[in-house]
Design an enzyme around this catalytic site. Structure first.
Site, mmCIF file in Angstrom:
data_model
loop_
_atom_site.group_PDB
_atom_site.id
_atom_site.type_symbol
_atom_site.label_atom_id
_atom_site.label_comp_id
_atom_site.label_asym_id
_atom_site.label_seq_id
_atom_site.Cartn_x
_atom_site.Cartn_y
_atom_site.Cartn_z
ATOM 1 N N LYS A 265 34.807 -13.748 24.088
ATOM 2 C CA LYS A 265 34.249 -15.027 23.628
ATOM 3 C C LYS A 265 33.728 -14.909 22.199
ATOM 4 C CE LYS A 265 29.673 -13.855 24.211
ATOM 5 N NZ LYS A 265 28.458 -14.155 23.441
ATOM 6 N N THR B 94 29.154 -20.062 22.878
ATOM 7 C CA THR B 94 29.274 -19.262 21.670
ATOM 8 C C THR B 94 30.141 -19.936 20.616
ATOM 9 O OG1 THR B 94 29.151 -17.345 23.149
ATOM 10 C CG2 THR B 94 29.668 -16.907 20.875
#
Length: 329
Positions: A187, A244
């Site tokens: 991520k 994120t």
């Protein structure tokens, strides 16, 4: 219950602050000067400014002192420091339950934290990984969050999730260590790409496409390594990826934004003053994907951008100009 949080970066400090309301917590900092500054100000100005450290939170620079008599060790160091910390704990003959927070691959070896742990912690106690969508500042402030605690020993995962939960901090248990680790690692790479897209002004549509196709890359690699599909659809996969890639508190997204503005990678990392795990992870993940013959075009474009092989606009063009494919491939 006694917890030693080993590593006084933003995430370690945020969790230590959160747990200090319901457990006896000691926060260990490797740098004595950093620790002295925290003691004087009762704040971690370097990594988590504007968050007061509770009086109940203990601070220690001596590792042996920090781990004495605790019920859980929480390794909150970056991936690059994980093996070294485990070796230090082994020298102290620690045999305690351990939970690690680091997200990424060990530079040079392409090893995830669980593989490093197998080499440096074997037989010293049950262990698991804690990951999920969470910014340290919000957790420290007591805002709601949910994380996943995964361990090969399912009973330990359930027990640790129960022991380490806190008000407004909900922990789910899992046995899919690899899936949770891959989600936490990849991520950060996709967040750099999302930051570049946002920095170039490409809008919400482009970001949504990057998140979706980034999830496909993450899942492809994770399944090949033994992770489970449901993990990538959960908190430590899709949940952490969305946060994120979209949150302004994301360091990796900030790296992408600043690269799009023409700043050098070295200057960006120096200004941030924090580890951006996606930088190392992009390189190691691409090496691993190459060995496994897995296509990861977004990760590869990020890697080439970080290594100055492409400009931000060229990286985007490389993705847009790939041959047409079925979405399921």
């Amino acid at each position: 219950m006694k917890i030693a949080v080993l590593g006084a970066g933003a995430w370690g400090t945020g969790l230590a602050v959160r747990w200090a309301g319901s457990a006896q917590v000691t926060l260990w900092a490797r740098n004595p000067e950093h620790l002295a500054a925290m003691r004087a100000s009762r704040c971690n100005e370097r990594y988590l400014p504007n968050v007061a450290l509770p009086e109940a939170l203990g601070l220690a620079s001596d590792l042996a002192e920090a781990v004495r008599g605790v019920d859980y060790l929480v390794a909150a160091v970056p991936s690059a420091g994980f093996r070294g910390l485990l070796q230090q704990l082994a020298e102290l003959r620690c045999r305690l339950p351990l939970v690690w927070l680091c997200k990424g691959f060990e530079a040079g070896s392409m090893k995830l934290p669980h593989a490093v742990l197998a080499e440096a912690w074997a037989g010293r106690g049950p262990a698991g990984v804690l990951s999920g969508p969470s910014f340290a500042q919000e957790v420290a402030a007591g805002q709601p969050a949910a994380l996943t605690l995964a361990a090969a020993d399912e009973a330990f995962a359930r027990r640790a999730a129960q022991d380490l939960h806190a008000p407004a901090l909900r922990l789910y248990s899992s046995s899919d260590v690899i899936g949770v680790e891959i989600g936490g690692a990849l991520k950060n790479v996709i967040a750099i790409a999302a930051g570049v897209s946002d920095g170039l002004g490409f809008g919400h549509n482009a970001r949504a496409a990057l998140v979706t196709r980034g999830l496909a890359e993450m899942t492809r690699l994770g399944l090949k390594l033994g992770g489970r599909m449901e993990t990538f659809m959960g908190l430590s996969g899709l949940g952490d990826l969305i946060l994120t890639c979209t949150g302004d508190l994301s360091r990796n997204r900030q790296v992408g934004l600043r690269l799009a503005q023409g700043q050098s990678l070295e200057g960006i990392l120096r200004e941030l003053g924090h580890i951006a795990e996606g930088v190392t992870t992009a390189r190691e993940a691409c090496r691993l994907a190459g060995e496994l013959s897995i296509e990861m075009p977004i990760a590869d474009a990020v890697r080439r951008l970080l290594d100055s092989e492409l400009t931000p606009k060229e990286a985007v063009a490389a993705l847009l100009n790939r041959e047409q494919k079925d979405e399921g491939v």
